[in-house]
Design a protein around this motif. Structure first.
Motif, PDB file in Angstrom:
ATOM      1  N   ALA A 719     -15.758   4.755   0.657  1.00 55.21           N
ATOM      2  CA  ALA A 719     -16.226   4.289  -0.650  1.00 55.21           C
ATOM      3  C   ALA A 719     -16.566   5.446  -1.565  1.00 55.21           C
ATOM      4  O   ALA A 719     -17.156   5.252  -2.627  1.00 55.21           O
ATOM      5  CB  ALA A 719     -17.437   3.371  -0.487  1.00 55.21           C
ATOM      6  N   THR A 720     -16.181   6.652  -1.162  1.00 51.99           N
ATOM      7  CA  THR A 720     -16.338   7.840  -2.006  1.00 51.99           C
ATOM      8  C   THR A 720     -14.953   8.452  -2.210  1.00 51.99           C
ATOM      9  O   THR A 720     -14.034   8.208  -1.416  1.00 51.99           O
ATOM     10  CB  THR A 720     -17.257   8.876  -1.334  1.00 51.99           C
ATOM     11  OG1 THR A 720     -16.605   9.379  -0.142  1.00 51.99           O
ATOM     12  CG2 THR A 720     -18.591   8.272  -0.959  1.00 51.99           C
ATOM     13  N   PRO A 721     -14.765   9.245  -3.234  1.00 51.68           N
ATOM     14  CA  PRO A 721     -13.498   9.976  -3.354  1.00 51.68           C
ATOM     15  C   PRO A 721     -13.312  10.877  -2.129  1.00 51.68           C
ATOM     16  O   PRO A 721     -14.195  11.683  -1.816  1.00 51.68           O
ATOM     17  CB  PRO A 721     -13.679  10.792  -4.635  1.00 51.68           C
ATOM     18  CG  PRO A 721     -14.722  10.046  -5.411  1.00 51.68           C
ATOM     19  CD  PRO A 721     -15.645   9.483  -4.388  1.00 51.68           C
ATOM     20  N   PHE A 722     -12.195  10.731  -1.404  1.00 54.56           N
ATOM     21  CA  PHE A 722     -12.057  11.473  -0.155  1.00 54.56           C
ATOM     22  C   PHE A 722     -10.645  12.030   0.000  1.00 54.56           C
ATOM     23  O   PHE A 722      -9.698  11.584  -0.661  1.00 54.56           O
ATOM     24  CB  PHE A 722     -12.424  10.599   1.053  1.00 54.56           C
ATOM     25  CG  PHE A 722     -11.437   9.508   1.365  1.00 54.56           C
ATOM     26  CD1 PHE A 722     -10.409   9.704   2.280  1.00 54.56           C
ATOM     27  CD2 PHE A 722     -11.548   8.265   0.757  1.00 54.56           C
ATOM     28  CE1 PHE A 722      -9.510   8.694   2.565  1.00 54.56           C
ATOM     29  CE2 PHE A 722     -10.648   7.243   1.042  1.00 54.56           C
ATOM     30  CZ  PHE A 722      -9.626   7.461   1.957  1.00 54.56           C
ATOM     31  N   ALA A 723     -10.541  12.999   0.891  1.00 55.94           N
ATOM     32  CA  ALA A 723      -9.254  13.614   1.212  1.00 55.94           C
ATOM     33  C   ALA A 723      -9.218  13.909   2.698  1.00 55.94           C
ATOM     34  O   ALA A 723     -10.239  14.248   3.311  1.00 55.94           O
ATOM     35  CB  ALA A 723      -9.052  14.898   0.413  1.00 55.94           C
ATOM     36  N   ILE A 724      -8.035  13.794   3.299  1.00 55.73           N
ATOM     37  CA  ILE A 724      -7.827  14.190   4.690  1.00 55.73           C
ATOM     38  C   ILE A 724      -7.484  15.677   4.711  1.00 55.73           C
ATOM     39  O   ILE A 724      -6.595  16.128   3.982  1.00 55.73           O
ATOM     40  CB  ILE A 724      -6.682  13.379   5.326  1.00 55.73           C
ATOM     41  CG1 ILE A 724      -7.012  11.887   5.317  1.00 55.73           C
ATOM     42  CG2 ILE A 724      -6.424  13.852   6.745  1.00 55.73           C
ATOM     43  CD1 ILE A 724      -5.874  11.017   5.814  1.00 55.73           C
ATOM     44  N   VAL A 725      -8.189  16.415   5.546  1.00 54.42           N
ATOM     45  CA  VAL A 725      -7.920  17.841   5.692  1.00 54.42           C
ATOM     46  C   VAL A 725      -7.331  18.066   7.086  1.00 54.42           C
ATOM     47  O   VAL A 725      -7.999  17.841   8.100  1.00 54.42           O
ATOM     48  CB  VAL A 725      -9.200  18.673   5.494  1.00 54.42           C
ATOM     49  CG1 VAL A 725      -8.898  20.158   5.685  1.00 54.42           C
ATOM     50  CG2 VAL A 725      -9.795  18.408   4.119  1.00 54.42           C
ATOM     51  N   VAL A 726      -6.082  18.517   7.124  1.00 52.47           N
ATOM     52  CA  VAL A 726      -5.342  18.671   8.372  1.00 52.47           C
ATOM     53  C   VAL A 726      -5.562  20.073   8.925  1.00 52.47           C
ATOM     54  O   VAL A 726      -5.274  21.076   8.248  1.00 52.47           O
ATOM     55  CB  VAL A 726      -3.837  18.436   8.136  1.00 52.47           C
ATOM     56  CG1 VAL A 726      -3.060  18.605   9.444  1.00 52.47           C
ATOM     57  CG2 VAL A 726      -3.606  17.048   7.550  1.00 52.47           C
ATOM     58  N   GLY A 727      -6.085  20.140  10.151  1.00 48.70           N
ATOM     59  CA  GLY A 727      -6.286  21.436  10.788  1.00 48.70           C
ATOM     60  C   GLY A 727      -4.971  22.060  11.214  1.00 48.70           C
ATOM     61  O   GLY A 727      -4.139  21.400  11.843  1.00 48.70           O
ATOM     62  N   THR A 728      -4.797  23.335  10.902  1.00 51.71           N
ATOM     63  CA  THR A 728      -3.537  24.028  11.199  1.00 51.71           C
ATOM     64  C   THR A 728      -3.735  25.315  11.983  1.00 51.71           C
ATOM     65  O   THR A 728      -2.763  26.037  12.236  1.00 51.71           O
ATOM     66  CB  THR A 728      -2.794  24.372   9.890  1.00 51.71           C
ATOM     67  OG1 THR A 728      -3.568  25.329   9.149  1.00 51.71           O
ATOM     68  CG2 THR A 728      -2.542  23.148   9.052  1.00 51.71           C
ATOM     69  N   THR A 729      -4.971  25.640  12.375  1.00 47.27           N
ATOM     70  CA  THR A 729      -5.253  26.990  12.887  1.00 47.27           C
ATOM     71  C   THR A 729      -5.373  27.071  14.400  1.00 47.27           C
ATOM     72  O   THR A 729      -5.678  28.143  14.926  1.00 47.27           O
ATOM     73  CB  THR A 729      -6.543  27.521  12.257  1.00 47.27           C
ATOM     74  OG1 THR A 729      -7.635  26.667  12.619  1.00 47.27           O
ATOM     75  CG2 THR A 729      -6.413  27.581  10.745  1.00 47.27           C
ATOM     76  N   SER A 730      -5.137  25.958  15.121  1.00 50.62           N
ATOM     77  CA  SER A 730      -5.234  26.018  16.571  1.00 50.62           C
ATOM     78  C   SER A 730      -4.119  26.890  17.139  1.00 50.62           C
ATOM     79  O   SER A 730      -2.990  26.897  16.642  1.00 50.62           O
ATOM     80  CB  SER A 730      -5.150  24.619  17.176  1.00 50.62           C
ATOM     81  OG  SER A 730      -5.086  24.684  18.593  1.00 50.62           O
ATOM     82  N   SER A 731      -4.411  27.596  18.231  1.00 51.96           N
ATOM     83  CA  SER A 731      -3.389  28.387  18.916  1.00 51.96           C
ATOM     84  C   SER A 731      -2.496  27.516  19.793  1.00 51.96           C
ATOM     85  O   SER A 731      -1.462  27.979  20.275  1.00 51.96           O
ATOM     86  CB  SER A 731      -4.059  29.463  19.775  1.00 51.96           C
ATOM     87  OG  SER A 731      -4.929  28.862  20.743  1.00 51.96           O
ATOM     88  N   ASP A 732      -2.881  26.260  19.989  1.00 55.96           N
ATOM     89  CA  ASP A 732      -2.128  25.318  20.821  1.00 55.96           C
ATOM     90  C   ASP A 732      -1.175  24.531  19.918  1.00 55.96           C
ATOM     91  O   ASP A 732      -1.610  23.751  19.068  1.00 55.96           O
ATOM     92  CB  ASP A 732      -3.111  24.392  21.540  1.00 55.96           C
ATOM     93  CG  ASP A 732      -2.420  23.419  22.489  1.00 55.96           C
ATOM     94  OD1 ASP A 732      -1.209  23.160  22.311  1.00 55.96           O
ATOM     95  OD2 ASP A 732      -3.102  22.886  23.383  1.00 55.96           O
ATOM     96  N   ALA A 733       0.110  24.715  20.125  1.00 51.80           N
ATOM     97  CA  ALA A 733       1.103  24.055  19.272  1.00 51.80           C
ATOM     98  C   ALA A 733       1.011  22.540  19.376  1.00 51.80           C
ATOM     99  O   ALA A 733       1.182  21.828  18.376  1.00 51.80           O
ATOM    100  CB  ALA A 733       2.507  24.525  19.639  1.00 51.80           C
ATOM    101  N   ARG A 734       0.732  22.024  20.581  1.00 45.81           N
ATOM    102  CA  ARG A 734       0.642  20.572  20.705  1.00 45.81           C
ATOM    103  C   ARG A 734      -0.609  20.040  20.022  1.00 45.81           C
ATOM    104  O   ARG A 734      -0.594  18.945  19.465  1.00 45.81           O
ATOM    105  CB  ARG A 734       0.665  20.160  22.181  1.00 45.81           C
ATOM    106  CG  ARG A 734       0.917  18.649  22.305  1.00 45.81           C
ATOM    107  CD  ARG A 734       1.194  18.190  23.700  1.00 45.81           C
ATOM    108  NE  ARG A 734       1.580  16.783  23.699  1.00 45.81           N
ATOM    109  CZ  ARG A 734       1.673  16.031  24.795  1.00 45.81           C
ATOM    110  NH1 ARG A 734       1.439  16.558  25.990  1.00 45.81           N
ATOM    111  NH2 ARG A 734       2.016  14.752  24.703  1.00 45.81           N
ATOM    112  N   MET A 735      -1.684  20.797  20.026  1.00 50.48           N
ATOM    113  CA  MET A 735      -2.881  20.383  19.285  1.00 50.48           C
ATOM    114  C   MET A 735      -2.561  20.294  17.801  1.00 50.48           C
ATOM    115  O   MET A 735      -2.926  19.322  17.123  1.00 50.48           O
ATOM    116  CB  MET A 735      -4.027  21.363  19.528  1.00 50.48           C
ATOM    117  CG  MET A 735      -5.252  21.115  18.647  1.00 50.48           C
ATOM    118  SD  MET A 735      -6.156  19.616  19.061  1.00 50.48           S
ATOM    119  CE  MET A 735      -7.266  20.262  20.324  1.00 50.48           C
ATOM    120  N   ARG A 736      -1.884  21.319  17.272  1.00 46.59           N
ATOM    121  CA  ARG A 736      -1.528  21.274  15.845  1.00 46.59           C
ATOM    122  C   ARG A 736      -0.665  20.066  15.534  1.00 46.59           C
ATOM    123  O   ARG A 736      -0.863  19.385  14.521  1.00 46.59           O
ATOM    124  CB  ARG A 736      -0.799  22.572  15.447  1.00 46.59           C
ATOM    125  CG  ARG A 736      -1.649  23.826  15.550  1.00 46.59           C
ATOM    126  CD  ARG A 736      -0.999  24.986  14.805  1.00 46.59           C
ATOM    127  NE  ARG A 736       0.344  25.287  15.284  1.00 46.59           N
ATOM    128  CZ  ARG A 736       0.640  26.113  16.290  1.00 46.59           C
ATOM    129  NH1 ARG A 736      -0.360  26.735  16.929  1.00 46.59           N
ATOM    130  NH2 ARG A 736       1.874  26.345  16.645  1.00 46.59           N
TER     131      ARG A 736
END
Length: 1009
Positions: A719-736
């Protein structure tokens, strides 16, 4: 003579019609079983006058095929084929919301094709009656296999126009109609059985129609035949409300207009008369002159070049609406197809007039589609406003807000119910503005839905001349629930409200009842149920009169819910009127006029001497001149009773209130310079003379104390202005990859629910301005998301391979994920919503606890939840039990044991533990074959699991056919929703059932042959 209108198995509607019976010696007859009325007797009438709303339909078929079909030999039943050579055309149930059925809107109806409709009348005796029929299409009628009536040409639609005398036999009588599509646009039909010779109340005072077959001439017929009554006034109105021609004719006479010099474009013909009681009756006929295909193309071209604003989005929506009505091609906009696109084309013309500084939509009988940008997701939202006859800004007008019900199809906005309806019967016949918000579609009028309704009211009040003391709220079904929810949270906005068969309370029934919902076994469950109850804040309606209407045969929302609400309000002495309608179900109750008349009698109580508040959160804890700013204990009910005992003296009694503000109106303050407040028995004198005073604990740091708009729980972020922030900095490719995949799943779910894209930002690209502007859904912990890492020192939680810490308390959970909401370190009025796993497998098990992306209701009342792969056992209805732990932060955003709910780990040890599958995992072919089969989810509701290659596909009622991804041989997951399915085996290894997860609840579907 009594008969039943049939609409297929378990779909019965009983009506009674009185027909002549043989004369008998009453003294020699046994006492009939119905000689005495029931204690709650019905009002007597000679016979049934209700319209038939339940049918079976079959079609379309070609005219050639229809000629080979003999209605005397129909084998009618749900799912049965129409004829031996028409196996693909089957009888399907069709229930009309109102008396009038649009035959052209029936499934599959196509130009030039034929559709059949059927119902059964069950009679106790032989006898005659009339079938009163109105139809715009040609039709033929069969009764018990005998053709009794036929009309070979289209006609202006008039309810009850044809009175067909029929003979019924004792027992079942089959009624069959055949329609041939012969026109574009609505093709309306009604039927009702009535006693022979009965005088029927006129539904439409006149039935006007157009004939533009002669070039340069428009012929308007005022009625189907010459009849007595007031004369008919006709006005031809161009876009913007300009009257270009007008005539007055007697009923049944035709008016001829020379259109040679009229410009090309959309017009409306206003047809006005009055009934025998001098009540105004108004209808509008659409008309278009010129090349409608060219007009649609021009709309498309203009929309394509329109700016990225709400006004530009409106043009693009109108363009999409026009193409949708034409089946996807503007080349279909040829006569008579202009009828399908008249509404968007006329609205387009009026929008263009306004762009030129001329009068457009804001006028007498005007239709205004309010549009605004909602900062939540930067989407344009719409609200339809209907202005009354004679509207001007020279006076303040009352305003009725009408809330729509739940739409199972959940289409895009341009395809929702009535969005191209240009006139509203209440606005035309009462001196009131009518506003119909979209409410963000199927959002239950909670969160973004509540926000939308209030914004629509604000926009309407800004654009029109609205009397703030005569604003009203009503709605049906989900809109009835919305009426309760919004009115009880904002009682000072409304003069009166009228919920119609909407609202539920767990103490009484589940939504459709009559069975009680499962009783809560913990305080947390009780609080969660209380938050979901439509009547949780009912005490707040002390100064708001209510009209509650419900049919006692309603199977969608049990009447027991409204009865419960009425009893509550009556015992409190509140102003409530209840109308329970015997025999009426979840349908149009035909009460809109009565509701409007009742509402318009009331004016708002703006400065009451007493204020009552009961609320489950701070956002709903304000009314009139008192606002609760802080509670003592989140997760508990807030209660206030405040009374001005004398001018300037206020008694305030509260529970669970830490801080509140009073802004006492001058007329309640009197002439005294001091204001005395007695709070829970303690007297305080305030002499500062300010109009608003705050009492209680001081709020030193808004970011560290819960307040309205920033108090959680997890779903509040939406109910607030929001955005999804995608994490990209993991060293694990499958996590990313998992982070991006799960973020995209959430965006896809929002798209399917709201039909709007979400803001998605990579963590390394987020600016400080965006951090301050939006609530941030941070997907990934400190090791995987740069923004989470930047905020980590200011957040009271953290994750590692060993477990999860929440405000100092550690939870040793392997392959788990935390989701928590907290005030944003970057903005005082925004949240961060952190999704932080302990491992890649933990990320795999993340399930957003936001809203149900079909029904629209919030999924949790908690501020933080820890999930892992443990799967609750079949039959689990409370999703909380499957989480490692759940909790609320207290009033200062700290954890407390009292506010924490840990899982029963001893019980959970026996549950199925899901595993993240290895990449490329394929289930054993033998397992797939063992699973394939049919499963009964509810009585009569069967889903089929079938194998396509190495994939399991589910065929379920509805348009979707999800393919399930295998986690193991016996556990599968729906990639779109994240819901898992476990196939249960007996000791011999045979699959006996499927345990299907739905947002944490686990339903059991038994395997059937």
């Amino acid at each position: 003579m009594s008969f039943t209108l049939w609409r297929g198995p378990a779909l019965l509607l009983s009506l009674v019609v009185a027909l002549p019976a043989p004369r008998v010696d009453a003294a020699s007859q046994p006492l009939p079983p119905d000689s005495f009325d029931a204690p709650l007797r019905e009002l007597w009438t000679r016979g049934a006058v209700r319209f038939q709303r339940q049918w079976l339909i079959a079609g379309p078929v070609s005219p050639e095929a229809a000629q080979r079909i003999d209605p005397a030999r129909f084998d009618v039943g749900v799912g049965m084929p129409l004829a031996p050579d028409q196996q693909s055309v089957r009888w399907l149930p069709q229930v009309s919301w109102s008396n009038v059925i649009d035959v052209n809107a029936l499934p599959g109806m196509a130009a030039g094709h034929v559709t059949f409709m059927a119902c059964d009348l069950t009679s106790k005796t032989d006898g005659s009656l009339d079938l009163a029929i109105g139809s715009a299409l040609p039709y033929a009628l069969w009764v018990n296999g005998e053709q009794v009536h036929e009309r070979s040409s289209p006609a202006a639609f008039t309810p009850d126009q044809d009175r067909v005398a029929v003979r019924l036999r004792a027992g079942s009588n089959r009624i069959v109609l055949r329609f041939q599509q012969s026109q574009a646009g609505p093709a309306l039909f009604t039927l009702r059985p009535v006693p022979t010779g009965a005088v029927l109340q006129r539904i439409d005072e006149v039935s006007p129609s157009l004939d533009d077959s002669q070039p340069g001439t428009l012929l308007v017929r005022t009625h189907v035949a010459e009849t007595r009554g007031a004369p008919v006034q006709l006005k031809v109105i161009a876009a913007g409300g300009t009257v270009i021609a007008e005539q007055t004719r007697s009923r049944g006479q035709a008016a001829t207009f020379d259109t040679t010099n009229w410009r090309d474009g959309a017009y409306e013909i206003r047809v006005a008369t009055s009934d025998a009681w001098s009540t105004s009756r108004v209808q509008y006929l659409p008309w278009f002159k010129g090349d409608a295909a060219a007009a649609v193309k021009r709309l498309q071209s203009t929309a394509a070049k329109a700016p990225d604003t709400s006004a530009g989005d409106t043009l693009r929506m109108l363009s999409a609406m026009a193409l949708d009505r034409l089946g996807g091609s503007e080349n279909q906009a040829i006569a008579p197809h202009w009828r399908l696109v008249h509404s968007p084309l006329m609205e387009f013309e009026e929008v263009e007039l306004e762009a030129q500084g001329k009068q457009g939509r804001v006028r007498s009988d005007g239709f205004v589609r309010i549009a605004y940008r909602d900062e939540v997701d930067n989407s344009t939202q719409y609200c339809r406003a209907y202005l009354p006859s004679g509207y001007s800004r020279g006076r303040a007008w009352p305003l009725i807000i009408s809330l729509h019900g739940f739409n199972p199809a959940n289409p895009e906005y341009f395809d929702w119910w009535s969005v191209d309806q240009r006139h509203h019967g209440i606005a035309q016949t009462r001196e009131t503005i009518v506003v119909e918000p979209h409410g963000r579609g199927n959002a239950q009028y909670l969160g973004i839905g509540d926000r939308d309704v209030l914004r629509c009211l604000e926009e309407a009040s800004r654009q029109f001349s609205v009397d703030p003391d005569r604003v009203y709220l009503t709605g049906e079904s989900m809109g009835g629930h919305g009426t309760w929810a919004i009115a009880t949270r904002h009682p000072d906005r409304f003069a009166a409200v009228a919920p119609v068969y909407g609202g539920w309370d767990f103490r009484i029934t589940n939504v459709s009842g009559p069975a009680l919902a499962p009783a809560p076994t913990t305080a947390w469950q009780a609080y969660g149920f209380e938050r979901a109850s439509s009547f949780a804040n009912a005490e707040n309606l002390q100064h708001v009169p209510l009209l509650i209407i419900h049919g006692d045969a309603d199977e969608a929302v049990s009447v027991e819910n409204s009865r419960h609400a009425v009893r509550l309000l009556q015992r409190w002495g509140y102003d409530v009127r209840y109308h329970e309608m015997p025999g009426w179900a979840h349908e149009d109750l035909e009460q809109q006029g009565a509701i409007a008349d009742w509402l318009l009698k009331h004016s708002r109580v703006s400065d009451p001497r007493t204020v009552r508040i009961r609320a489950t959160d701070l956002a709903g804890a304000s009314a009139y001149w008192l606002e609760v700013l802080a509670s003592e204990q989140p997760g508990e009910i807030i209660r206030v009773f405040a009374e001005v005992t004398e001018p300037g003296i206020v008694s305030v009694d509260t529970t669970n209130v830490a801080t509140f503000r009073i802004a006492l109106p001058q007329k309640l303050r009197g002439s005294e310079s001091t204001l005395q407040i007695v709070w829970n028995g303690e007297r305080q004198k305030l002499t500062d003379g300010t109009s608003a005073v705050v009492l209680g604990a001081q709020i030193k740091s808004p970011a560290l104390r819960k307040r309205a708009g920033l108090e959680g729980p997890l779903p509040a972020v939406l109910a607030t202005p929001f955005a999804i922030v995608v994490g990209t900095t993991s060293s694990d490719a499958r996590m990313r990859a998992l982070i991006r995949e799960r973020a995209q799943r959430l965006a896809d779910q929002w798209q399917s629910w709201q039909h709007k894209p979400l803001r998605m930002l990579d963590d390394t690209q987020v600016t400080s301005a965006e951090e301050q502007k939006y609530s941030l859904l941070l997907i990934g912990g400190s090791d995987a998301n740069a923004v989470t890492r930047r905020f980590a020192s200011k957040l009271p939680f953290a994750t590692s391979a060993k477990g999860i810490k929440v405000d100092g308390r550690e939870w040793h959970a392997k392959d788990a994920v935390l989701q928590a909401v907290y005030p944003s370190p970057a903005a005082s009025d925004r949240y961060v919503y952190v999704v932080a796993p302990t491992s890649t497998a933990g990320m795999y098990f993340w399930r957003p606890q936001l809203v149900h992306f079909v029904r629209g209701n919030p999924l949790t009342q908690f501020d933080w939840i820890i999930q892992d792969g443990r799967r609750a056992p079949p039959g689990t209805l409370d999703p909380v039990v499957s989480s490692v732990a759940s909790g609320l932060f207290d009033a200062t955003w700290r954890t407390r044991d009292r506010l924490t709910v840990p899982r029963d780990e001893q019980a959970a040890a026996a549950w199925t533990l899901r595993q993240m599958p290895q990449e490329g995992f394929v289930p054993a072919p033998a397992a797939l074959q063992a699973i394939a089969g049919r499963y009964e989810l509810f009585p009569g509701v069967v889903v089929t699991c079938r194998v396509e290659g190495s994939t399991l596909v589910v065929d379920a009622p509805g348009p979707q056919r999800p393919s399930l991804a295998a986690e193991s041989d016996w556990v599968y997951v729906n990639p779109a929703s994240g819901d898992s399915v476990e196939f249960i085996r007996d000791a011999a290894g045979n699959v006996t059932s499927a345990a299907i997860e739905d947002q944490g609840s686990v339903l059991v579907a038994k395997r059937v042959p």
